[in-house]
Design an enzyme around this catalytic site. Structure first.
Site, PDB file in Angstrom:
ATOM      1  N   SER A   1       1.142  -1.011   0.126  1.00  0.00           N
ATOM      2  CA  SER A   1       0.134   0.506  -0.082  1.00  0.00           C
ATOM      3  C   SER A   1       1.064   1.213   0.142  1.00  0.00           C
ATOM      4  O   SER A   1       1.585   1.259   0.739  1.00  0.00           O
ATOM      5  CB  SER A   1      -0.958   0.092   1.145  1.00  0.00           C
ATOM      6  OG  SER A   1      -1.562   1.225   1.206  1.00  0.00           O
TER       7      SER A   1
ATOM      8  N   TYR B   1      -3.367  -1.295  10.350  1.00  0.00           N
ATOM      9  CA  TYR B   1      -3.013  -1.690   9.148  1.00  0.00           C
ATOM     10  C   TYR B   1      -2.287  -0.898   8.216  1.00  0.00           C
ATOM     11  O   TYR B   1      -1.554  -2.010   7.390  1.00  0.00           O
ATOM     12  CB  TYR B   1      -3.827  -0.984   8.653  1.00  0.00           C
ATOM     13  CG  TYR B   1      -4.540  -1.417   6.710  1.00  0.00           C
ATOM     14  CD1 TYR B   1      -5.014  -2.115   5.973  1.00  0.00           C
ATOM     15  CD2 TYR B   1      -4.062   0.258   5.791  1.00  0.00           C
ATOM     16  CE1 TYR B   1      -5.040  -2.733   4.693  1.00  0.00           C
ATOM     17  CE2 TYR B   1      -4.247   0.035   4.886  1.00  0.00           C
ATOM     18  CZ  TYR B   1      -4.389  -1.089   3.648  1.00  0.00           C
ATOM     19  OH  TYR B   1      -4.142  -0.946   2.310  1.00  0.00           O
TER      20      TYR B   1
END
Length: 275
Positions: free
Chosen positions: A144, A157
């Site tokens: 990400s 996360y």
């Protein structure tokens, strides 16, 4: 036109978003599919439609919850029993939860760690051993843009995605003298179910510019097939990733905190107009 009908790609989180788009790309190039997700109905609809459209030799539907500790081993064992060899592994499944860490539920955070890190590592270990034995294979790990920076209000996360990127880059070095490639895909905020499932639909990030899952998947697929080590999808995300080499972590955290705050809360802070 089928060009890879003897090869099979395993895609986790294949029922929607990036995973669904990856399935379409692999099917278009003639790869047989192993599709993994929790939603069996969505998987079957996708898988069998792709099998019919591209005349694939086989599509294997596997309903599995990778936030559970035994899921990765069960997937591997079942495929072994069926004699299905995996040529490409796409570790796409992932999840998050929005909120301050001290306020979110611990069980939910542990499930995210299991899904984003432990199951990804477990699947990679199992299938990579087979790839090494054959000296052939490809792996795509979904990292990400937050792999490069701390992200308040999605702390676990972001940390999990930092792990995925570091893990992937370490394996790239270990495999550099082999015919196996491993690629990290780093997308930014995208138009998927991610924000809804994380209870983050009201955040600035969710209501700002969003990448299309089709374009992100195309970027990742191209990088994977070219054997690239890392791809940051999207021009703005490339700029943001580059900025992480200049800005201090405190500034990056403040920027992500702003993006992860809810717009509604900001509106509530605005003083009411006086009559």
């Amino acid at each position: 036109m089928k060009v890879n009908n003897q090869k099979t790609a395993l895609i986790t989180g294949a029922s929607n978003g990036f995973g669904m788009e990856f399935a379409k790309l692999f099917a278009k190039d003639g790869y047989n599919l192993v599709l993994v997700a929790r939603s069996k109905d969505r998987l079957e609809k996708l898988g069998y439609s792709l099998q019919d459209e591209y005349q694939l030799d086989h599509v294997c539907i596997m309903q599995s919850d990778l936030s559970q500790p035994d899921a990765a081993q069960e997937i591997y064992d079942l495929l072994k029993q069926r004699g299905i060899k995996i040529d490409v592994l796409v570790n796409n499944a992932g999840a998050s939860v929005h909120g301050f860490f001290h306020e979110t539920e611990m069980d939910r955070e542990l499930e995210i760690i299991q899904l984003n890190i432990t199951s990804l590592v477990h699947l990679t270990k199992l299938f990579l051993k087979d790839m090494v034995a054959r000296d052939n294979g490809k792996i795509l790990n979904l990292a990400s843009i937050v792999s490069f920076m701390p992200s308040p209000m999605m702390a676990v996360y972001a940390a999990s995605k930092a792990f995925v990127l570091s893990f992937t880059e370490a394996l790239q070095n270990e495999l550099k003298d082999s015919n196996i490639t491993i690629t990290a895909l780093c997308p930014g905020a995208s138009d998927t179910m991610f924000f809804k499932r994380a209870d983050a639909e009201a955040t600035r990030a969710a209501n700002g510019p969003l990448s299309s899952p089709e374009e992100v998947a195309k970027d990742g697929y191209k990088a994977l097939m070219n054997g690239e080590s890392r791809i940051v999808s999207g021009i703005l995300n490339k700029v943001q990733a580059g900025a992480t080499n200049i800005l201090p972590d405190s500034a990056l955290a403040a920027t992500m905190r702003f993006q992860m705050e809810e717009k509604e809360k900001e509106a509530r802070k605005t003083p009411e107009s006086k009559l």
